[in-house]
Enzyme design. Structure first.
Site, short mmCIF file in Angstrom:
data_model
loop_
_atom_site.label_atom_id
_atom_site.label_comp_id
_atom_site.label_asym_id
_atom_site.label_seq_id
_atom_site.Cartn_x
_atom_site.Cartn_y
_atom_site.Cartn_z
N LYS A 48 0.79 -1.24 0.00
CA LYS A 48 0.00 0.00 0.00
C LYS A 48 0.82 1.28 0.00
CE LYS A 48 -3.31 -1.31 -0.68
NZ LYS A 48 -3.54 -2.12 -1.94
N THR A 51 3.16 1.02 -4.97
CA THR A 51 3.78 0.03 -5.86
C THR A 51 3.23 0.13 -7.28
OG1 THR A 51 3.26 -1.41 -3.97
CG2 THR A 51 4.50 -2.40 -5.81
N TRP A 53 1.55 2.49 -8.71
CA TRP A 53 1.84 3.81 -9.28
C TRP A 53 3.25 3.84 -9.88
CZ3 TRP A 53 1.77 8.84 -5.78
CH2 TRP A 53 1.85 9.96 -6.60
N LYS A 106 8.05 -7.04 -9.15
CA LYS A 106 7.50 -6.43 -7.92
C LYS A 106 7.71 -7.36 -6.74
CE LYS A 106 2.89 -5.88 -5.83
NZ LYS A 106 1.46 -5.58 -6.03
N THR A 107 8.04 -6.78 -5.58
CA THR A 107 8.08 -7.58 -4.36
C THR A 107 7.66 -6.72 -3.17
OG1 THR A 107 9.38 -9.07 -2.97
CG2 THR A 107 10.52 -7.12 -3.74
N HIS A 108 7.10 -7.39 -2.15
CA HIS A 108 6.85 -6.73 -0.86
C HIS A 108 7.73 -7.36 0.21
CE1 HIS A 108 3.50 -4.43 -2.27
NE2 HIS A 108 2.61 -5.39 -2.29
N ARG A 130 5.96 4.88 2.11
CA ARG A 130 4.84 5.81 2.38
C ARG A 130 4.67 5.90 3.89
NH1 ARG A 130 -1.41 4.70 0.30
NH2 ARG A 130 -2.12 6.86 0.34
N SER A 138 -4.82 2.52 4.40
CA SER A 138 -4.99 1.89 3.09
C SER A 138 -5.01 0.36 3.23
CB SER A 138 -3.84 2.34 2.17
OG SER A 138 -3.95 1.76 0.90
N THR A 227 -0.08 8.82 -15.34
CA THR A 227 -0.02 8.10 -14.05
C THR A 227 -0.64 8.92 -12.91
OG1 THR A 227 2.23 8.89 -13.68
CG2 THR A 227 2.01 6.73 -14.70
N SER A 228 -1.40 9.95 -13.26
CA SER A 228 -2.12 10.68 -12.21
C SER A 228 -3.15 9.71 -11.63
CB SER A 228 -2.83 11.90 -12.80
OG SER A 228 -3.88 11.45 -13.64
N GLY A 259 -5.97 7.68 -3.04
CA GLY A 259 -4.72 8.16 -3.63
C GLY A 259 -4.28 9.52 -3.10
S1 PPS Z 1 -0.29 -3.02 -3.27
O1 PPS Z 1 -1.53 -3.83 -3.18
O2 PPS Z 1 0.50 -3.17 -2.05
O3 PPS Z 1 0.51 -3.31 -4.46
O4 PPS Z 1 -0.81 -1.52 -3.32
P1 PPS Z 1 0.03 -0.24 -3.78
O5 PPS Z 1 -0.07 -0.09 -5.25
O6 PPS Z 1 1.38 -0.28 -3.17
O7 PPS Z 1 -0.73 0.93 -3.06
C1 PPS Z 1 -2.09 1.23 -3.29
C2 PPS Z 1 -2.30 2.66 -2.83
O8 PPS Z 1 -1.70 3.55 -3.77
C3 PPS Z 1 -2.72 4.42 -4.30
N1 PPS Z 1 -2.40 4.75 -5.69
C4 PPS Z 1 -2.11 6.01 -6.10
N2 PPS Z 1 -1.98 7.15 -5.42
C5 PPS Z 1 -1.69 8.26 -6.15
N3 PPS Z 1 -1.53 8.27 -7.48
C6 PPS Z 1 -1.64 7.14 -8.20
N4 PPS Z 1 -1.49 7.15 -9.51
C7 PPS Z 1 -1.93 5.92 -7.50
N5 PPS Z 1 -2.13 4.64 -7.88
C8 PPS Z 1 -2.42 3.94 -6.77
C9 PPS Z 1 -3.99 3.60 -4.13
O9 PPS Z 1 -5.12 4.41 -4.26
C10 PPS Z 1 -3.77 3.04 -2.73
O10 PPS Z 1 -3.85 4.02 -1.72
P2 PPS Z 1 -5.19 4.43 -0.94
O11 PPS Z 1 -4.73 5.33 0.18
O12 PPS Z 1 -5.80 3.18 -0.42
O13 PPS Z 1 -6.05 5.15 -1.91
#
Ligand code: PPS
Length: 295
Positions: A48, A51, A53, A106-108, A130, A138, A227-228, A259
Site C-alpha cells: 500500500k 507500488t 503507481w 515487484k516484491t513486498h 509511504r 490503506s 499516471t495521475s 490516492g
Molecule cells: S499493493 O496492493 O500493495 O501493491 O498496493 P500499492 O499499489 O502499493 O498501493 C495502493 C495505494 O496507492 C494508491 N495509488 C495512487 N496514489 C496516487 N496516485 C496514483 N497514480 C496511484 N495509484 C495507486 C492507491 O489508491 C492506494 O492508496 P489508498 O490510500 O488506499 O487510496
C-alpha cells in the site's frame, strides 16, 4: 475441520518470523531459489505504499511513454509479483519463468527474505516508502477487499496488529528501515509516496536518471499525466479490476481508493493518534529515515 471463512481468509503463516499470506508462504521455497538477471529491475515496497503507481511510471519509461503498449496487459502481467500466489490465478514465479530478462519485478518482501540472487547479481532496485499512518489506513481497506488476507477486525484491532507487525509482510517499521539501511551498498533509488504526490514530475525525472535514460521534459510531462490518480483509476490495465472478485472485491473498497496523503486523519481518533505517535518514536528511534504525514 475448516470453516468456509478459513478457506476464504486463511490465517497468515510465519516465514522466518515474518507473517505472510498463506498462499505466498507456500511459494517461498521456490522464491528463495529464484535467479535474477543482472538487468532485471526490482520494485520493492511495503504493501500500500505506491507500488502500482511507480510500476506504471517505470513501465511507461521503458516503453517510451506509449500508453498503447502499456495497455496490452494488466499491470500484474507487465510487472510480475515475485511471491504472489492465489487459487485460480498464475503465480508470480510462473509468469517470471516465461518472461525474458530484462524484467520488471515487484516484491513486498523485507530485505531478509529477498532471494540472494538479487543482491549477488547487483540488480537495480527502486524502493517506495509511504508514511505509516496512511499505509495502515490503506491496508485496513485492502484487507477488507482482498480476501486472501485474514479478517481485519475493527479499525482499532487492525491498527494494533499493524503496530505489532502482525499483518501480512510483517512490521512496516522493520521493512522501511531494513531497505533504507541497504540503499548505500546497493544500486537503489529510495523514493517516498509523499514526494511523488507533491511533485510527480520531479520524481519521474529521478527515476529516468536512475534508469540511465535520456532526460526528456515532454516524456516526463506525458508520464505524469498518464499516471495521475484520476487516469490510473480509470485504466483497467492498472486498477486491478481484471482480478477475479473471489480475490479482490472492488465493491467492498476499490483498489484505487483515494490516492491522497493525510487520509489517516479521517480514521485515527485523537487517542489512537497519540498512542501511535508514542509507539512510533520507540520503533523508529535511531534511524535517519524521516516521513511526512501531510504535504
Ligand atoms: S499493493 O496492493 O500493495 O501493491 O498496493 P500499492 O499499489 O502499493 O498501493 C495502493 C495505494 O496507492 C494508491 N495509488 C495512487 N496514489 C496516487 N496516485 C496514483 N497514480 C496511484 N495509484 C495507486 C492507491 O489508491 C492506494 O492508496 P489508498 O490510500 O488506499 O487510496
Amino acid at each position: 475441520m475448516k470453516t468456509d471463512e478459513e478457506e476464504v481468509r486463511p490465517p497468515l503463516v510465519s516465514i522466518r518470523g515474518v507473517p505472510l499470506i498463506k498462499y505466498f508462504a507456500e511459494m517461498m521455497e521456490e522464491v528463495d531459489g529464484f535467479q535474477a538477471h543482472p538487468d532485471d529491475l526490482l520494485i520493492s515496497t511495503y504493501p500500500k505504499s505506491g507500488t502500482t503507481w511507480v510500476s506504471e511510471v517505470i513501465d511507461l519509461i521503458c516503453k517510451e511513454g506509449d500508453p498503447q503498449k502499456c495497455r496490452e496487459d494488466p499491470i500484474y502481467l507487465r510487472v510480475p509479483f515475485l511471491e504472489f500466489a492465489a487459487p485460480g490465478v498464475p503465480a508470480g514465479i510462473e509468469l517470471l519463468k516465461v518472461l525474458p530478462p530484462p524484467r520488471l519485478i515487484k516484491t513486498h518482501l523485507p530485505v531478509q527474505l529477498l532471494p540472494e540472487s538479487f543482491w549477488e547479481k547487483k540488480c537495480k532496485m527502486i524502493y517506495v516508502a509511504r508514511n505509516a499512518k496512511d499505509v495502515a489506513v490503506s491496508y485496513y481497506y485492502f484487507y477488507q477487499m482482498a480476501k486472501v488476507h485474514p479478517e481485519p477486525g475493527t479499525w482499532n484491532e487492525f491498527l494494533e496488529k499493524f503496530m505489532a507487525g502482525d499483518v501480512s509482510f510483517g512490521s512496516w517499521y522493520e521493512h522501511v528501515k531494513g531497505w533504507w539501511d541497504k540503499r548505500k551498498e546497493q544500486r537503489m533509488l529510495y523514493l517516498f509516496y509523499e514526494d511523488m504526490k507533491e511533485d510527480p514530475q520531479r520524481e519521474i525525472q529521478k527515476v529516468i536518471e536512475f534508469l540511465g535514460r535520456t532526460p526528456d521534459p515532454h516524456l516526463v510531462e506525458k508520464i505524469a499525466h498518464l499516471t495521475s490518480f484520476k487516469e490510473m483509476q480509470q485504466n483497467k490495465m492498472a486498477n486491478y479490476t481484471s482480478i477475479p472478485t473471489s480475490i479482490m472485491d472492488h465493491t467492498v473498497s476499490p483498489f484505487m481508493r483515494k490516492g491522497i496523503t493525510g487520509d489517516w486523519k479521517n480514521l485515527f481518533t485523537v487517542a489512537q493518534n497519540e498512542h501511535f505517535d508514542e509507539d512510533y518514536k520507540r520503533q523508529m528511534e535511531g534511524t535517519t529515515l524521516k516521513f511526512r504525514t501531510e504535504i
